[in-house]
Design a protein around this motif. Structure first.
Motif, PDB file in Angstrom:
ATOM      1  N   GLU A  55       1.135  -1.327  -0.055  1.00 51.40           N
ATOM      2  CA  GLU A  55       0.050   0.051   0.019  1.00 51.40           C
ATOM      3  C   GLU A  55       0.885   1.175   0.018  1.00 51.40           C
ATOM      4  OE1 GLU A  55      -2.230  -0.580   3.595  1.00 51.40           O
ATOM      5  OE2 GLU A  55      -3.539  -2.090   2.612  1.00 51.40           O
ATOM      6  N   PRO A  56       0.484   2.311  -0.812  1.00 56.70           N
ATOM      7  CA  PRO A  56       1.351   3.255  -0.885  1.00 56.70           C
ATOM      8  C   PRO A  56       1.751   4.092   0.616  1.00 56.70           C
ATOM      9  CG  PRO A  56      -0.270   3.598  -2.730  1.00 56.70           C
ATOM     10  CD  PRO A  56      -0.688   2.293  -1.775  1.00 56.70           C
ATOM     11  N   GLU A  57       0.789   4.173   1.351  1.00 53.11           N
ATOM     12  CA  GLU A  57       0.858   4.686   2.588  1.00 53.11           C
ATOM     13  C   GLU A  57       1.522   3.936   3.647  1.00 53.11           C
ATOM     14  OE1 GLU A  57      -3.020   2.739   2.447  1.00 53.11           O
ATOM     15  OE2 GLU A  57      -1.914   4.192   1.267  1.00 53.11           O
TER      16      GLU A  57
ATOM     17  N   ARG B 235       7.391  -0.381   2.754  1.00 48.05           N
ATOM     18  CA  ARG B 235       8.034   0.146   1.661  1.00 48.05           C
ATOM     19  C   ARG B 235       9.655   0.223   1.938  1.00 48.05           C
ATOM     20  NH1 ARG B 235       4.988   5.403  -0.567  1.00 48.05           N
ATOM     21  NH2 ARG B 235       6.728   5.034  -2.024  1.00 48.05           N
TER      22      ARG B 235
ATOM     23  N   VAL C 117       2.275   1.427 -10.206  1.00 48.06           N
ATOM     24  CA  VAL C 117       0.850   1.150  -9.123  1.00 48.06           C
ATOM     25  C   VAL C 117      -0.343   0.422  -9.750  1.00 48.06           C
ATOM     26  CG1 VAL C 117      -0.898   2.444  -7.658  1.00 48.06           C
ATOM     27  CG2 VAL C 117       1.467   3.231  -7.949  1.00 48.06           C
TER      28      VAL C 117
ATOM     29  N   ARG D  11      -1.898  -0.685  -4.857  1.00 47.95           N
ATOM     30  CA  ARG D  11      -0.439  -1.264  -4.355  1.00 47.95           C
ATOM     31  C   ARG D  11       0.604  -0.728  -5.109  1.00 47.95           C
ATOM     32  NH1 ARG D  11      -4.099  -2.105  -1.263  1.00 47.95           N
ATOM     33  NH2 ARG D  11      -4.447  -4.254  -0.216  1.00 47.95           N
ATOM     34  N   ILE D  12       1.810  -0.689  -4.686  1.00 45.81           N
ATOM     35  CA  ILE D  12       2.920  -0.403  -5.502  1.00 45.81           C
ATOM     36  C   ILE D  12       3.532  -1.722  -5.680  1.00 45.81           C
ATOM     37  CG2 ILE D  12       5.027   0.682  -5.565  1.00 45.81           C
ATOM     38  CD1 ILE D  12       4.108   2.884  -3.486  1.00 45.81           C
TER      39      ILE D  12
END
Length: 82
Positions: free
Chosen positions: A43-45, A50, A63, A72-73
């Motif tokens: 998830e980007p956040e 990450r 993405v 999702r990345i």
């Protein structure tokens, strides 16, 4: 693609367990199953995940939108050269 998924309980985060376990699992997958690439859909956040993926050598890509609608990345890790 084969996805590497890591979930660490709140009380055990930031102790290096995710890094050590993920590194070992990735190495096992490359060596024992002759995988060429692993991905992690994050998830980007989710900045801690990450950062962990990047520390493991995964590279951020596009993405994607999941069937549920979440984004999702795609992080990818290629098999190390011999």
């Amino acid at each position: 693609d084969i996805e590497l998924v890591y979930v660490i309980g709140g009380g055990y985060q930031r102790r290096g367990y995710g890094f050590e376990a993920s590194r070992a699992i990735a190495g096992y997958g490359f060596a024992q199953f002759n995988l060429d690439r692993l991905v992690a859909l994050i998830e980007p956040e989710n900045l801690p995940s990450r950062r962990l993926a990047e520390k493991l050598g995964f590279v951020a890509g596009p993405v994607v939108v999941r069937p549920s609608g979440g984004h999702r990345i795609v992080y990818a890790l290629n098999k190390p050269s011999a």
